[in-house]
Design a protein around this motif. Structure first.
Motif, PDB file in Angstrom:
ATOM      1  N   ASN A  21       0.813  -1.226   0.000  1.00 65.62           N
ATOM      2  CA  ASN A  21       0.000   0.000   0.000  1.00 65.62           C
ATOM      3  C   ASN A  21       0.843   1.270   0.000  1.00 65.62           C
ATOM      4  O   ASN A  21       0.304   2.370  -0.125  1.00 65.62           O
ATOM      5  CB  ASN A  21      -0.988   0.004   1.180  1.00 65.62           C
ATOM      6  CG  ASN A  21      -0.304   0.088   2.527  1.00 65.62           C
ATOM      7  OD1 ASN A  21       0.805  -0.428   2.695  1.00 65.62           O
ATOM      8  ND2 ASN A  21      -0.942   0.717   3.476  1.00 65.62           N
ATOM      9  N   THR A  23       3.637   1.453  -2.090  1.00 71.08           N
ATOM     10  CA  THR A  23       4.492   1.358  -3.276  1.00 71.08           C
ATOM     11  C   THR A  23       3.770   1.840  -4.530  1.00 71.08           C
ATOM     12  O   THR A  23       2.549   1.886  -4.597  1.00 71.08           O
ATOM     13  CB  THR A  23       4.993  -0.086  -3.492  1.00 71.08           C
ATOM     14  OG1 THR A  23       3.876  -0.943  -3.695  1.00 71.08           O
ATOM     15  CG2 THR A  23       5.809  -0.570  -2.313  1.00 71.08           C
ATOM     16  N   ASN A  24       4.577   2.151  -5.529  1.00 69.48           N
ATOM     17  CA  ASN A  24       4.060   2.611  -6.820  1.00 69.48           C
ATOM     18  C   ASN A  24       3.880   1.426  -7.775  1.00 69.48           C
ATOM     19  O   ASN A  24       4.005   0.271  -7.363  1.00 69.48           O
ATOM     20  CB  ASN A  24       4.992   3.680  -7.398  1.00 69.48           C
ATOM     21  CG  ASN A  24       6.413   3.176  -7.568  1.00 69.48           C
ATOM     22  OD1 ASN A  24       6.653   1.981  -7.789  1.00 69.48           O
ATOM     23  ND2 ASN A  24       7.382   4.067  -7.469  1.00 69.48           N
ATOM     24  N   HIS A  25       3.639   1.726  -9.050  1.00 69.08           N
ATOM     25  CA  HIS A  25       3.404   0.676 -10.049  1.00 69.08           C
ATOM     26  C   HIS A  25       4.675  -0.122 -10.380  1.00 69.08           C
ATOM     27  O   HIS A  25       4.596  -1.127 -11.068  1.00 69.08           O
ATOM     28  CB  HIS A  25       2.788   1.270 -11.316  1.00 69.08           C
ATOM     29  CG  HIS A  25       3.608   2.353 -11.938  1.00 69.08           C
ATOM     30  ND1 HIS A  25       3.755   3.601 -11.352  1.00 69.08           N
ATOM     31  CD2 HIS A  25       4.329   2.382 -13.065  1.00 69.08           C
ATOM     32  CE1 HIS A  25       4.526   4.349 -12.109  1.00 69.08           C
ATOM     33  NE2 HIS A  25       4.893   3.644 -13.151  1.00 69.08           N
ATOM     34  N   TYR A  26       5.828   0.310  -9.874  1.00 69.56           N
ATOM     35  CA  TYR A  26       7.067  -0.461 -10.025  1.00 69.56           C
ATOM     36  C   TYR A  26       7.331  -1.361  -8.820  1.00 69.56           C
ATOM     37  O   TYR A  26       8.378  -1.983  -8.732  1.00 69.56           O
ATOM     38  CB  TYR A  26       8.265   0.475 -10.207  1.00 69.56           C
ATOM     39  CG  TYR A  26       8.187   1.331 -11.441  1.00 69.56           C
ATOM     40  CD1 TYR A  26       8.242   0.772 -12.717  1.00 69.56           C
ATOM     41  CD2 TYR A  26       8.057   2.711 -11.329  1.00 69.56           C
ATOM     42  CE1 TYR A  26       8.163   1.567 -13.844  1.00 69.56           C
ATOM     43  CE2 TYR A  26       7.982   3.517 -12.453  1.00 69.56           C
ATOM     44  CZ  TYR A  26       8.036   2.938 -13.704  1.00 69.56           C
ATOM     45  OH  TYR A  26       7.958   3.722 -14.827  1.00 69.56           O
ATOM     46  N   ASP A  27       6.403  -1.374  -7.868  1.00 68.83           N
ATOM     47  CA  ASP A  27       6.556  -2.131  -6.622  1.00 68.83           C
ATOM     48  C   ASP A  27       7.715  -1.627  -5.775  1.00 68.83           C
ATOM     49  O   ASP A  27       8.399  -2.401  -5.104  1.00 68.83           O
ATOM     50  CB  ASP A  27       6.728  -3.639  -6.887  1.00 68.83           C
ATOM     51  CG  ASP A  27       5.417  -4.390  -6.779  1.00 68.83           C
ATOM     52  OD1 ASP A  27       4.445  -3.811  -6.249  1.00 68.83           O
ATOM     53  OD2 ASP A  27       5.371  -5.551  -7.213  1.00 68.83           O
TER      54      ASP A  27
END
Length: 128
Positions: A21, A23-27
């Motif tokens: 929750n 992190t971004n779309h790159y994890d």
């Protein structure tokens, strides 16, 4: 207590787990989330040093040396680097630790400037 002793006693270390929750779309950890955690660590360190009301007035160069992946532990370490009349600087480093190995590496560094304020939100001398 000497200035060096106060600096040593105010060193602040906080550990956090990096959950999806945050992190971004790159994890990887959002940069803004990392900066928020750094500012919070720096605030606690500045307050522990001065035992006065402190406010952030600037964040200096923040270097993101590597991404912080989900599923890791981060250690935020803050320490006072300079004490002026009404302001002080706190350096914060973020280290990444893998949960299931001994791997540990510095990922982010930055410096924050705080000013001591009175009840009217006016700058006051830092008690030394």
């Amino acid at each position: 207590m000497t200035l060096e002793e106060r600096i040593e006693k105010s060193v602040t270390t906080i550990f956090k787990a990096v959950f999806p929750n945050t992190t971004n779309h790159y994890d990887t950890l959002f940069g803004g989330t990392a900066m928020q955690l750094m500012d919070e660590t720096a605030f606690i360190c500045a307050t522990r040093f001065s035992r006065q009301q402190m406010v952030t007035v600037s964040s200096d160069k923040i270097d993101f040396k590597m991404p912080i992946p989900a599923g890791t532990i981060v250690e935020l370490s803050g320490y006072v680097t300079h004490v002026g009349n009404t302001s002080l600087k706190v350096r914060v480093d973020i280290y990444i630790e893998e949960m299931y190995s001994n791997y540990r590496e510095k990922a982010v560094s930055g410096e924050f400037t705080f000013v001591a304020i009175d009840e009217n939100k006016k700058p006051v001398k830092i008690l030394k």
